[in-house]
Enzyme design. Sequence first.
Site: not given
Ligand SMILES: NC(=O)c1ccc[n+]([C@@H]2O[C@H](COP(=O)([O-])OP(=O)(O)OC[C@H]3O[C@@H](n4cnc5c(N)ncnc54)[C@H](O)[C@@H]3O)[C@@H](O)[C@H]2O)c1
Length: 259
Positions: A138, A151
């Site tokens: 991230s 985080y």
């Molecule tokens: N949304 C943002 O702004 C952003 C920015 C940078 C990085 N990220 C990273 O991208 C990745 C995906 O996030 P997103 O934005 O799609 O969020 P999201 O909440 O839409 O999706 C996350 C998914 O992970 C699943 N999950 C949670 N805990 C879990 C576990 N223990 N085992 C398996 N699955 C699990 C959830 O059920 C969900 O389907 C994450 O690693 C997040 O840190 C997100």
Amino acid sequence: MRRPAIFVTGAASGIGRACAELFAARGWYVGLYDVNGEGVARIAAELGEHNATSGVLDVSDPDGWEAALAHFWVRSGQRLDVLFNNAGILSAGPFETVPLAKHRAMLDVNVGGMIVGCHCALRYLRKTPGARVINMASATAIYGQPDLVTYSATKFAVRGFTEGLDLEWSQYGIRVSDIWPSFVSSAMAAGFKSIASAQSLGIRLTPADVAATVWRCATGRRLIHKTHWMVGLQAGTLSFATRVAPTAMTRWVVRLLAH
Ligand SMILES: NC(=O)c1ccc[n+]([C@@H]2O[C@H](COP(=O)([O-])OP(=O)(O)OC[C@H]3O[C@@H](n4cnc5c(N)ncnc54)[C@H](O)[C@@H]3O)[C@@H](O)[C@H]2O)c1
């Protein structure tokens, strides 16, 4: 020739789902794994049983990983071209107001899940020529973020882990990279309301934008390996600025964005 296969964690929502859909649309076989088993089963059914499979996986559980990878290996025709460690969780707020259990959970999922996944997947990756690991970092791995300290720390861990493992596993021909988006309009964005930097920078990326970068990272053939993949102008600019500006200036800018 059999088609390439990608194993995606956290595939029931947001970035994981967008990646699964993109890779399936471009002819890859896709494994969707998530704690939300119903969610991934529904998406896999939409993609079609010849294109996708799914399963319940809590990424912090080593036994769960062993079972999921064995299942995927059979369904994919014995290949694991890309392991995409995408699952992640976020709890925002001033450090002391976030319960300790939530700090620990971020470590278990965002860092522990990636470590366990790589450990369990190595034997499958080694059997797939040209295999790659892609970890979800991230833009919070550029400089520590107030209201997101744990985080942000987990994403620094992803960054360091990726750099080191990329060097170690080059002996097996396995490339390891990570992806650095700024704020993305996924379900996780519900937790951004209290984050001042999200208000200052705005939420400018979609899961599809991130999926497009994951695609380039997974399929691009480069002369010199690229370990870190920025997504969007903000992450690219901030990352570049921290490399050329004095640390005191970076700290000042981050402080400004967070207030
Ligand atoms: N949304 C943002 O702004 C952003 C920015 C940078 C990085 N990220 C990273 O991208 C990745 C995906 O996030 P997103 O934005 O799609 O969020 P999201 O909440 O839409 O999706 C996350 C998914 O992970 C699943 N999950 C949670 N805990 C879990 C576990 N223990 N085992 C398996 N699955 C699990 C959830 O059920 C969900 O389907 C994450 O690693 C997040 O840190 C997100």
